[in-house]
Design an enzyme around this catalytic site. Structure first.
Site, PDB file in Angstrom:
ATOM      1  N   LYS A 173       0.849  -1.210   0.000  1.00  0.00           N
ATOM      2  CA  LYS A 173       0.000   0.000   0.000  1.00  0.00           C
ATOM      3  C   LYS A 173       0.877   1.249   0.000  1.00  0.00           C
ATOM      4  CE  LYS A 173      -1.695   1.536   4.057  1.00  0.00           C
ATOM      5  NZ  LYS A 173      -1.386   2.923   4.422  1.00  0.00           N
ATOM      6  N   ASN A 174       1.905   1.260   0.856  1.00  0.00           N
ATOM      7  CA  ASN A 174       2.669   2.509   1.031  1.00  0.00           C
ATOM      8  C   ASN A 174       3.648   2.771  -0.097  1.00  0.00           C
ATOM      9  OD1 ASN A 174       1.143   2.935   3.254  1.00  0.00           O
ATOM     10  ND2 ASN A 174       2.702   2.289   4.726  1.00  0.00           N
TER      11      ASN A 174
ATOM     12  N   ASP B 183       4.880   0.238  11.997  1.00  0.00           N
ATOM     13  CA  ASP B 183       3.589  -0.295  11.516  1.00  0.00           C
ATOM     14  C   ASP B 183       3.355  -1.735  11.960  1.00  0.00           C
ATOM     15  OD1 ASP B 183       3.552   1.457   8.320  1.00  0.00           O
ATOM     16  OD2 ASP B 183       3.186   2.095  10.376  1.00  0.00           O
TER      17      ASP B 183
ATOM     18  N   CYS C 196      -3.730  12.463  12.811  1.00  0.00           N
ATOM     19  CA  CYS C 196      -4.605  11.301  12.720  1.00  0.00           C
ATOM     20  C   CYS C 196      -4.509  10.552  14.040  1.00  0.00           C
ATOM     21  CB  CYS C 196      -4.246  10.429  11.539  1.00  0.00           C
ATOM     22  SG  CYS C 196      -2.790   9.487  11.849  1.00  0.00           S
TER      23      CYS C 196
ATOM     24  N   ILE D  66       8.643   6.386  16.814  1.00  0.00           N
ATOM     25  CA  ILE D  66       8.296   7.134  15.597  1.00  0.00           C
ATOM     26  C   ILE D  66       7.098   8.042  15.796  1.00  0.00           C
ATOM     27  CG2 ILE D  66       7.724   6.948  13.153  1.00  0.00           C
ATOM     28  CD1 ILE D  66      10.502   5.799  13.841  1.00  0.00           C
TER      29      ILE D  66
ATOM     30  N   ARG E  81      -8.633  -0.127   5.085  1.00  0.00           N
ATOM     31  CA  ARG E  81      -7.835   0.897   4.381  1.00  0.00           C
ATOM     32  C   ARG E  81      -6.545   0.274   3.850  1.00  0.00           C
ATOM     33  NH1 ARG E  81      -6.632   6.198   7.630  1.00  0.00           N
ATOM     34  NH2 ARG E  81      -5.393   6.403   5.740  1.00  0.00           N
TER      35      ARG E  81
ATOM     36  N   ARG F 208      -4.377  10.897   3.925  1.00  0.00           N
ATOM     37  CA  ARG F 208      -3.281  11.875   4.064  1.00  0.00           C
ATOM     38  C   ARG F 208      -2.333  11.794   2.880  1.00  0.00           C
ATOM     39  NH1 ARG F 208      -0.996  13.715   8.232  1.00  0.00           N
ATOM     40  NH2 ARG F 208       1.045  13.044   7.554  1.00  0.00           N
TER      41      ARG F 208
ATOM     42  N   ARG G 143       1.571  14.343  13.126  1.00  0.00           N
ATOM     43  CA  ARG G 143       2.054  14.116  11.755  1.00  0.00           C
ATOM     44  C   ARG G 143       2.213  15.399  10.948  1.00  0.00           C
ATOM     45  NH1 ARG G 143      -0.656   8.677   9.644  1.00  0.00           N
ATOM     46  NH2 ARG G 143       1.285   8.534   8.488  1.00  0.00           N
ATOM     47  N   PRO G 144       3.100  16.279  11.390  1.00  0.00           N
ATOM     48  CA  PRO G 144       3.366  17.519  10.644  1.00  0.00           C
ATOM     49  C   PRO G 144       4.020  17.219   9.296  1.00  0.00           C
ATOM     50  CG  PRO G 144       4.972  17.220  12.385  1.00  0.00           C
ATOM     51  CD  PRO G 144       3.960  16.126  12.558  1.00  0.00           C
ATOM     52  N   ILE G 145       4.066  18.212   8.413  1.00  0.00           N
ATOM     53  CA  ILE G 145       4.733  18.009   7.109  1.00  0.00           C
ATOM     54  C   ILE G 145       5.795  19.080   6.868  1.00  0.00           C
ATOM     55  CG2 ILE G 145       2.767  16.802   6.066  1.00  0.00           C
ATOM     56  CD1 ILE G 145       2.134  19.424   4.583  1.00  0.00           C
ATOM     57  N   ASP G 146       6.406  19.554   7.944  1.00  0.00           N
ATOM     58  CA  ASP G 146       7.433  20.594   7.823  1.00  0.00           C
ATOM     59  C   ASP G 146       8.624  20.159   6.970  1.00  0.00           C
ATOM     60  OD1 ASP G 146       7.581  18.934  10.326  1.00  0.00           O
ATOM     61  OD2 ASP G 146       9.605  19.760  10.329  1.00  0.00           O
ATOM     62  N   GLN G 147       8.964  18.868   7.020  1.00  0.00           N
ATOM     63  CA  GLN G 147      10.115  18.409   6.222  1.00  0.00           C
ATOM     64  C   GLN G 147       9.782  18.379   4.727  1.00  0.00           C
ATOM     65  OE1 GLN G 147      13.255  17.614   7.836  1.00  0.00           O
ATOM     66  NE2 GLN G 147      12.017  18.826   9.259  1.00  0.00           N
TER      67      GLN G 147
HETATM   68  C1  EPZ Z   1       4.489   6.660   6.368  1.00  0.00           C
HETATM   69  O1  EPZ Z   1       3.841   7.734   7.035  1.00  0.00           O
HETATM   70  C2  EPZ Z   1       3.481   5.537   6.319  1.00  0.00           C
HETATM   71  N1  EPZ Z   1       2.321   5.966   5.559  1.00  0.00           N
HETATM   72  C3  EPZ Z   1       3.072   5.134   7.729  1.00  0.00           C
HETATM   73  O2  EPZ Z   1       2.236   3.987   7.615  1.00  0.00           O
HETATM   74  C4  EPZ Z   1       4.312   4.724   8.511  1.00  0.00           C
HETATM   75  O3  EPZ Z   1       3.934   4.455   9.850  1.00  0.00           O
HETATM   76  C5  EPZ Z   1       5.341   5.859   8.477  1.00  0.00           C
HETATM   77  O4  EPZ Z   1       5.631   6.210   7.112  1.00  0.00           O
HETATM   78  C6  EPZ Z   1       6.650   5.450   9.144  1.00  0.00           C
HETATM   79  O5  EPZ Z   1       7.173   4.324   8.506  1.00  0.00           O
HETATM   80  C7  EPZ Z   1       2.407   5.942   4.209  1.00  0.00           C
HETATM   81  O6  EPZ Z   1       3.426   5.603   3.650  1.00  0.00           O
HETATM   82  C8  EPZ Z   1       1.168   6.359   3.477  1.00  0.00           C
HETATM   83  P1  EPZ Z   1       7.003   9.752   8.354  1.00  0.00           P
HETATM   84  P2  EPZ Z   1       4.546   9.198   7.019  1.00  0.00           P
HETATM   85  O7  EPZ Z   1       6.986  10.997   7.573  1.00  0.00           O
HETATM   86  O8  EPZ Z   1       5.243   9.387   5.728  1.00  0.00           O
HETATM   87  C9  EPZ Z   1       7.504  12.986  11.791  1.00  0.00           C
HETATM   88  C10 EPZ Z   1       0.358   2.665   7.875  1.00  0.00           C
HETATM   89  O9  EPZ Z   1      -0.017   2.083   8.901  1.00  0.00           O
HETATM   90  N2  EPZ Z   1       7.495  13.958  10.698  1.00  0.00           N
HETATM   91  O10 EPZ Z   1       8.084   8.749   8.109  1.00  0.00           O
HETATM   92  O11 EPZ Z   1       3.547  10.189   7.447  1.00  0.00           O
HETATM   93  C11 EPZ Z   1       6.170  12.282  11.936  1.00  0.00           C
HETATM   94  O12 EPZ Z   1       5.296  13.037  12.749  1.00  0.00           O
HETATM   95  C12 EPZ Z   1       0.861   4.090   7.998  1.00  0.00           C
HETATM   96  O13 EPZ Z   1       0.418   2.164   6.727  1.00  0.00           O
HETATM   97  C13 EPZ Z   1       7.723  15.304  10.978  1.00  0.00           C
HETATM   98  O14 EPZ Z   1       7.928  15.679  12.132  1.00  0.00           O
HETATM   99  O15 EPZ Z   1       5.616   8.992   8.187  1.00  0.00           O
HETATM  100  C14 EPZ Z   1       6.551  10.971  12.576  1.00  0.00           C
HETATM  101  O16 EPZ Z   1       6.701  11.198  13.967  1.00  0.00           O
HETATM  102  C15 EPZ Z   1       0.671   4.646   9.398  1.00  0.00           C
HETATM  103  N3  EPZ Z   1       7.715  16.185   9.956  1.00  0.00           N
HETATM  104  C16 EPZ Z   1       7.932  10.680  11.964  1.00  0.00           C
HETATM  105  O17 EPZ Z   1       8.414  11.928  11.478  1.00  0.00           O
HETATM  106  C17 EPZ Z   1       7.505  15.815   8.660  1.00  0.00           C
HETATM  107  O18 EPZ Z   1       7.528  16.679   7.752  1.00  0.00           O
HETATM  108  C18 EPZ Z   1       7.904   9.693  10.819  1.00  0.00           C
HETATM  109  O19 EPZ Z   1       6.927  10.125   9.911  1.00  0.00           O
HETATM  110  C19 EPZ Z   1       7.274  14.448   8.389  1.00  0.00           C
HETATM  111  C20 EPZ Z   1       7.285  13.539   9.424  1.00  0.00           C
END
Ligand code: EPZ
Length: 432
Positions: A22-23, A305, A117, A327, A397, A93, A122-126
Site C-alpha cells: 500500500k505505502n 507499523d 490522525c 516514531i 484501508r 493523508r 504528523r506535521p509536514i514541515d520536512q
Molecule cells: C508513512 O507515514 C506511512 N504511511 C506510515 O504507515 C508509517 O507508519 C510511516 O511512514 C513510518 O514508517 C504511508 O506511507 C502512506 P514519516 P509518514 O513521515 O510518511 C515525523 C500505515 O499504517 N514527521 O516517516 O507520514 C512524523 O510526525 C501508515 O500504513 C515530521 O515531524 O511517516 C513521525 O513522527 C501509518 N515532519 C515521523 O516523522 C515531517 O515533515 C515519521 O513520519 C514528516 C514527518
C-alpha cells in the site's frame, strides 16, 4: 456498521498470498501522473486508500482505466485541476504526494493541509523544507497548502528525521527539477526504493534510494512505463505475527524475505521458527513464546507499523516485555482495548510494559486505527470465546480481504453487520 465476528483459539494453518505494498502504491500512483504518456501499474492492493487516491487522480482530470482490481492505466496528459480538496485529503493523508507530483510537473499545486490522525500530529514541515529548497514558494492559507515555482533547481537537502513521506515528496519534485539534488538522511524503507525504481522506469535519474544518501539528476520529462509493485512487508509481517500468536504453521507467499528481517529476527528470538524461501516465509510456533524488548525504528529497524501486532503477541508471551514507540507519539490506543480482553499492559510515555498472560478472553473491541485494528483481530484469533471488532473500515484501508485470507487459514472469522442479530446468531451456532 460492519464488524468482524471471530471465535478464537484456532491455530492458523496453510498458505496465504501477500498483495502489493500500500505505502509503495500511494507514492507510485502519485508519480504516475507526472508523465503525459500512459503508465500501467499492476500488483496494486485493492484497499480503500488506493481506491480513494485513484478517485482523486481522476477528479483532477487524469485518465484512469481500471484494467482489473489489481491493475490500472493512468495518463496524466488530461489533468485540468491542480487542486486537491479537503474532502479527499481528509480521507487519505497520502494524497499530499499529489502536491509533490504536481509541483514537479506543473510547478504549481494546491492541496488541503492534512490534519493529524489517530497515531499522532504528523506535521509536514520536512516536506515543505524540501519544496522550498528546490525553489518553490509555499503558502498556507485557510487550511490549504499552495506551492509554486518559476524554476525548480536541484539542491542539497538534509532531512531532520528519516521521513518516508518527505523523502517521497522531495524525490517527486526533484525528478523534474533542473540539475542535481542530494537528499541526506532519507527514509530507506522498501517502498522508498520502489517509488524510486518506478520513477527511473519512467526515465528519471535517481540513485541511492534505500541508502543514507539519495542523488537525483533532474530530467526534462517522464515517459510511459509498465511497473509491478513490491509485496507489502507490513501485510506479510501481520500474518507472520498472527501465525506465531495462534501457535500455527503458515506459509506466507509473495514476499521479499529481506524486507522482513527485523520481524523474522524477533519472532525467532522469542521461540517461533521462521524458514525463508526465495519469495515466501514459513512461520511455525508450537509452544508459548518468551518475552523480549522492541524498539521501533526507521527501516531496517523494527517497523512502527508492526508495533501493535507484536505487542499483542507479547501480551501472550511468558515474562515481561517492553515495546518502545520511537516514531509516533500516540500509537498505543489499542492497549485499552487489549486490556478488556485480559491483557496486562502499562503505558509510560512512549513505552508499553507488557506482562504476559496465559490467555485472553473474547470481547467487543473497536479498531482505533489501521494497524491497531489488525492487532485486535490477532488478539481475537487467540482469545477464548467470541469477539467482535468494529470500525473495520480502518482495517480495510490497508488490508485486502483480511477476513477471507484469515478464513483461508482456518480462522473462524466473518464480516457481519453489527445490527444483523440473525447473522451473529448463525455464526455463533456454526462455531459452537
Ligand atoms: C508513512 O507515514 C506511512 N504511511 C506510515 O504507515 C508509517 O507508519 C510511516 O511512514 C513510518 O514508517 C504511508 O506511507 C502512506 P514519516 P509518514 O513521515 O510518511 C515525523 C500505515 O499504517 N514527521 O516517516 O507520514 C512524523 O510526525 C501508515 O500504513 C515530521 O515531524 O511517516 C513521525 O513522527 C501509518 N515532519 C515521523 O516523522 C515531517 O515533515 C515519521 O513520519 C514528516 C514527518
Amino acid at each position: 456498521m460492519e464488524q468482524y465476528i471471530i471465535k478464537g483459539n484456532t491455530p492458523l494453518a496453510g498458505e496465504v498470498v501477500i498483495g502489493g505494498a500500500k505505502n509503495a502504491a500511494l507514492g507510485i500512483l502519485a508519480a504516475a501522473i507526472m508523465s503525459d504518456e500512459t503508465v500501467l501499474i499492476d500488483n496494486l492492493p485493492d484497499v480503500r486508500d488506493i481506491n480513494v487516491l485513484l478517485q482523486a487522480i481522476e477528479d483532477i482530470g487524469a485518465t484512469v482505466i481500471r484494467v482489473d482490481k489489481h491493475a490500472v492505466k493512468i495518463n496524466g496528459s488530461t489533468i485540468k485541476s491542480m487542486c486537491i480538496d479537503l474532502e479527499i485529503i481528509k480521507k487519505i493523508r497520502a494524497s499530499y504526494y499529489l502536491l509533490g507530483a504536481m509541483l514537479g510537473k506543473y510547478k504549481q499545486a494546491k492541496v488541503a493541509l492534512p490534519g493529524g490522525c489517530n497515531i499522532g500530529s504528523r506535521p509536514i514541515d520536512q516536506h515543505i523544507k524540501g519544496f522550498k529548497a528546490l525553489g518553490a514558494t509555499v503558502n498556507m492559507d485557510h487550511g490549504m497548502i499552495e506551492a509554486s515555482a518559476d524554476r525548480l533547481v536541484g539542491n542539497h537537502i538534509y532531512l531532520d528525521m528519516a521521513s518516508v513521506g518527505a523523502t517521497i515528496n522531495i524525490m517527486l519534485v526533484a525528478a523534474l527539477a533542473e540539475g542535481k539534488t542530494i537528499i541526506e538522511n532519507p527514509a530507506k524503507e522498501p517502498h522508498i526504493v520502489d517509488v524510486a525504481n518506478f520513477l527511473n522506469s519512467m526515465g528519471a535519474k535517481i540513485k541511492g534510494a534505500g541508502t543514507d544518501v539519495i542523488r537525483i539528476q533532474g530530467v526534462e520529462k517522464l515517459h510511459a512505463s509498465e511497473y509491478s509493485i513490491i509485496p507489502d512487508q507490513i501485510e506479510a509481517g501481520t500474518f507472520m505475527v498472527a501465525a506465531a500468536a495462534t501457535k500455527g504453521d503458515v506459509l506466507i507467499k509473495n514476499v521479499i524475505p529481506k524486507h522482513l528481517e527485523s520481524i523474522s529476527a524477533k519472532l525467532e528470538e522469542i521461540g517461533a521458527s521462521v524458514e525463508e524461501f526465495d519469495d515466501a516465509v514459513r512461520v511455525v510456533a508450537t509452544k508459548r513464546l518468551s518475552h523480549t524488548q522492541i524498539k521501533t525504528q526507521p527501516y531496517p529497524g523494527f517497523p512502527t507499523d508492526m508495533q501493535p501486532q507484536i505487542a499483542t503477541l507479547l501480551a501472550l508471551s511468558e515474562g515481561t516485555s517492553t515495546v518502545t514507540e520511537n516514531i509516533f507519539e500516540n500509537r498505543f490506543k489499542y492497549v485499552d482495548e487489549l486490556a478488556r480482553m485480559g491483557a496486562s499492559i502499562k503505558v509510560e510515555g512512549n513505552v508499553a510494559i507488557i506482562t504476559g498472560v496465559s490467555s485472553l478472553m473474547g470481547a467487543q473491541v473497536s479498531a482505533p486505527d489501521l494497524r491497531a485494528g489488525a492487532a485486535l483481530v490477532t488478539a481475537a484469533l487467540v482469545a477464548d470465546g467470541v469477539s467482535t471488532v468494529d470500525q473495520i473500515y480502518f482495517i480495510e484501508r490497508g488490508y485486502e480481504d483480511f477476513d477471507l485470507k484469515l478464513r483461508g487459514l482456518g480462522a473462524n472469522i466473518e464480516k457481519v453487520d453489527s445490527e444483523d442479530e440473525k447473522a451473529i446468531k448463525k455464526f455463533k451456532l456454526k462455531v459452537g
